[in-house]
Design a protein around this motif. Structure first.
Motif, mmCIF file in Angstrom:
data_model
loop_
_atom_site.group_PDB
_atom_site.id
_atom_site.type_symbol
_atom_site.label_atom_id
_atom_site.label_comp_id
_atom_site.label_asym_id
_atom_site.label_seq_id
_atom_site.Cartn_x
_atom_site.Cartn_y
_atom_site.Cartn_z
ATOM 1 N N VAL A 1 63.844 21.301 87.466
ATOM 2 C CA VAL A 1 62.582 21.235 88.211
ATOM 3 C C VAL A 1 61.492 20.486 87.450
ATOM 4 O O VAL A 1 60.363 20.369 87.950
ATOM 5 C CB VAL A 1 62.083 22.650 88.572
ATOM 6 C CG1 VAL A 1 63.043 23.318 89.530
ATOM 7 C CG2 VAL A 1 61.900 23.505 87.321
ATOM 8 N N LYS B 1 63.613 16.117 88.342
ATOM 9 C CA LYS B 1 63.719 16.412 89.774
ATOM 10 C C LYS B 1 63.624 15.143 90.610
ATOM 11 O O LYS B 1 64.396 14.959 91.563
ATOM 12 C CB LYS B 1 62.624 17.396 90.187
ATOM 13 C CG LYS B 1 62.682 17.767 91.667
ATOM 14 C CD LYS B 1 61.602 18.774 92.015
ATOM 15 C CE LYS B 1 61.648 19.120 93.506
ATOM 16 N NZ LYS B 1 60.613 20.111 93.890
ATOM 17 N N LEU C 1 63.876 39.524 83.339
ATOM 18 C CA LEU C 1 63.762 38.855 84.632
ATOM 19 C C LEU C 1 62.600 39.416 85.452
ATOM 20 O O LEU C 1 61.879 38.669 86.130
ATOM 21 C CB LEU C 1 65.074 38.987 85.404
ATOM 22 C CG LEU C 1 66.272 38.247 84.813
ATOM 23 C CD1 LEU C 1 67.497 38.423 85.698
ATOM 24 C CD2 LEU C 1 65.976 36.775 84.620
ATOM 25 N N SER D 1 71.352 28.358 90.794
ATOM 26 C CA SER D 1 70.595 29.540 90.408
ATOM 27 C C SER D 1 71.383 30.812 90.682
ATOM 28 O O SER D 1 71.462 31.709 89.825
ATOM 29 C CB SER D 1 69.260 29.586 91.163
ATOM 30 O OG SER D 1 68.469 28.461 90.862
ATOM 31 N N PHE E 1 70.919 30.234 81.292
ATOM 32 C CA PHE E 1 70.292 30.616 82.559
ATOM 33 C C PHE E 1 68.886 30.020 82.661
ATOM 34 O O PHE E 1 68.522 29.420 83.681
ATOM 35 C CB PHE E 1 70.247 32.139 82.664
ATOM 36 C CG PHE E 1 69.473 32.649 83.849
ATOM 37 C CD1 PHE E 1 70.068 32.737 85.102
ATOM 38 C CD2 PHE E 1 68.154 33.055 83.717
ATOM 39 C CE1 PHE E 1 69.358 33.208 86.201
ATOM 40 C CE2 PHE E 1 67.438 33.529 84.805
ATOM 41 C CZ PHE E 1 68.043 33.605 86.048
ATOM 42 N N PHE E 2 68.086 30.165 81.617
ATOM 43 C CA PHE E 2 66.719 29.660 81.660
ATOM 44 C C PHE E 2 66.690 28.135 81.613
ATOM 45 O O PHE E 2 65.831 27.502 82.250
ATOM 46 C CB PHE E 2 65.894 30.254 80.526
ATOM 47 C CG PHE E 2 65.408 31.650 80.806
ATOM 48 C CD1 PHE E 2 64.390 31.860 81.719
ATOM 49 C CD2 PHE E 2 65.977 32.749 80.189
ATOM 50 C CE1 PHE E 2 63.930 33.139 82.003
ATOM 51 C CE2 PHE E 2 65.527 34.033 80.464
ATOM 52 C CZ PHE E 2 64.507 34.232 81.377
ATOM 53 N N LEU F 1 72.925 33.308 87.854
ATOM 54 C CA LEU F 1 72.499 34.700 87.866
ATOM 55 C C LEU F 1 73.707 35.627 87.876
ATOM 56 O O LEU F 1 73.738 36.635 87.142
ATOM 57 C CB LEU F 1 71.622 34.971 89.091
ATOM 58 C CG LEU F 1 71.111 36.408 89.244
ATOM 59 C CD1 LEU F 1 70.269 36.812 88.035
ATOM 60 C CD2 LEU F 1 70.303 36.559 90.525
ATOM 61 N N TYR G 1 70.225 23.293 93.788
ATOM 62 C CA TYR G 1 69.482 24.140 92.850
ATOM 63 C C TYR G 1 69.647 25.616 93.203
ATOM 64 O O TYR G 1 69.773 26.467 92.316
ATOM 65 C CB TYR G 1 68.004 23.759 92.869
ATOM 66 C CG TYR G 1 67.165 24.503 91.858
ATOM 67 C CD1 TYR G 1 67.306 24.254 90.496
ATOM 68 C CD2 TYR G 1 66.237 25.457 92.256
ATOM 69 C CE1 TYR G 1 66.535 24.930 89.556
ATOM 70 C CE2 TYR G 1 65.461 26.137 91.334
ATOM 71 C CZ TYR G 1 65.620 25.874 89.985
ATOM 72 O OH TYR G 1 64.870 26.549 89.064
ATOM 73 N N SER G 2 69.674 25.934 94.489
ATOM 74 C CA SER G 2 69.870 27.318 94.916
ATOM 75 C C SER G 2 71.249 27.824 94.522
ATOM 76 O O SER G 2 71.398 28.947 94.010
ATOM 77 C CB SER G 2 69.683 27.436 96.436
ATOM 78 O OG SER G 2 68.368 27.078 96.809
ATOM 79 N N THR H 1 68.977 26.063 82.869
ATOM 80 C CA THR H 1 69.382 25.539 84.175
ATOM 81 C C THR H 1 68.322 25.799 85.238
ATOM 82 O O THR H 1 68.349 25.163 86.301
ATOM 83 C CB THR H 1 70.715 26.163 84.624
ATOM 84 O OG1 THR H 1 70.613 27.596 84.599
ATOM 85 C CG2 THR H 1 71.852 25.731 83.717
ATOM 86 N N HIS H 2 67.409 26.722 84.979
ATOM 87 C CA HIS H 2 66.325 26.960 85.923
ATOM 88 C C HIS H 2 65.101 26.087 85.633
ATOM 89 O O HIS H 2 64.330 25.802 86.553
ATOM 90 C CB HIS H 2 65.902 28.439 85.884
ATOM 91 C CG HIS H 2 66.753 29.330 86.728
ATOM 92 N ND1 HIS H 2 68.059 29.644 86.396
ATOM 93 C CD2 HIS H 2 66.495 29.959 87.901
ATOM 94 C CE1 HIS H 2 68.559 30.431 87.323
ATOM 95 N NE2 HIS H 2 67.645 30.635 88.249
ATOM 96 N N SER H 3 64.925 25.695 84.377
ATOM 97 C CA SER H 3 63.711 24.965 84.009
ATOM 98 C C SER H 3 63.897 23.452 83.990
ATOM 99 O O SER H 3 63.013 22.708 84.443
ATOM 100 C CB SER H 3 63.214 25.438 82.639
ATOM 101 O OG SER H 3 64.195 25.227 81.640
#
Length: 222
Positions: free
Chosen positions: A21, A26, A149, A46, A13-14, A50, A42-43, A16-18
């Motif tokens: 970007v 990016k 979170l 995310s 999770f972290f 989640l 990206y949305s 794929t979020h970091s």
């Protein structure tokens, strides 16, 4: 799923979020799919990660820390309505202080809208979402999930503040922030129809989440 599997999903999770970007990553992705395509992808990533993370918390070994009470669910419903309204008022509006803003050059510090209440409405919504979900989910896995979170959302405000100060310049950032704070908390919007549409969107999103919760998360919100 054991604790190891839960930890693996949390790490994914972290990541794929970091990673997407990071400036180098990016820029390469944007050159291929465009800025709008990157935002949509990206949305979706995310939200999908989640949902997977929440499902994995539900499948982790159950260790109760406190029992669920009826008022916990009612508080979570009211809190989530507030979350949806905050997001509806904060997403895609001029906001030079945080991420998720649109047309930031048209930001009016004398009529800042929800930005007059908080520089980071999206992070506030995330922290509130995590906080209200702690109440009815008093087992260890969910406490870890929502606690981390929620802490991440609160800590992220300072990180973004530092970044935006560098981008805007410390003096310009401070002047905009001072004007934002000096503006009335409640003021006439630029467009009443747009405000009404945003509020209706927030209520509709809340209703959609209630209906989708058992299908996406695997547990009824009722």
């Amino acid at each position: 799923m054991g604790w190891t599997g839960f930890a693996v999903v949390f790490a994914a999770f972290f990541l794929t979020h970091s990673i997407p970007v990071r400036p180098a990553v990016k820029s390469r992705l944007v050159s291929v799919i465009g800025l709008r395509g990157f935002g949509v992808a990206y949305s979706l990533l995310s939200v999908g990660m989640l949902a997977l993370l929440i499902r994995s918390a539900g499948q982790a070994p159950y260790l109760q820390l406190w029992p669920q009470m009826e008022w916990h669910r009612h508080a979570a419903h009211l809190g989530m309505l507030a979350v949806c309204l905050i997001l509806a008022l904060g997403v895609a509006r001029p906001n030079p202080f945080s991420f998720g803003g649109a047309r930031n050059d048209s930001f009016d510090p004398d009529r800042p809208g929800i930005v007059g209440w908080t520089r980071h409405p999206i992070l506030l919504a995330l922290a509130l979402w995590a906080g209200v979900h702690l109440l009815p989910n008093g087992d260890l896995a969910h406490v870890i999930l929502f606690g981390v979170l929620g802490g991440f959302a609160l800590a992220g405000r300072r990180l973004i503040d530092r970044r935006k100060r560098r981008v805007l310049g410390a003096s310009q950032w401070a002047a905009l922030d001072a004007d934002r704070k000096a503006a009335p908390w409640v003021h006439a919007p630029r467009s009443w129809p747009v405000l009404a549409l945003r509020l209706l969107t927030g209520v509709a999103a809340f209703a959609a989440l209630l209906l989708a919760h058992p299908h996406v998360i695997g547990v009824s919100a009722w």
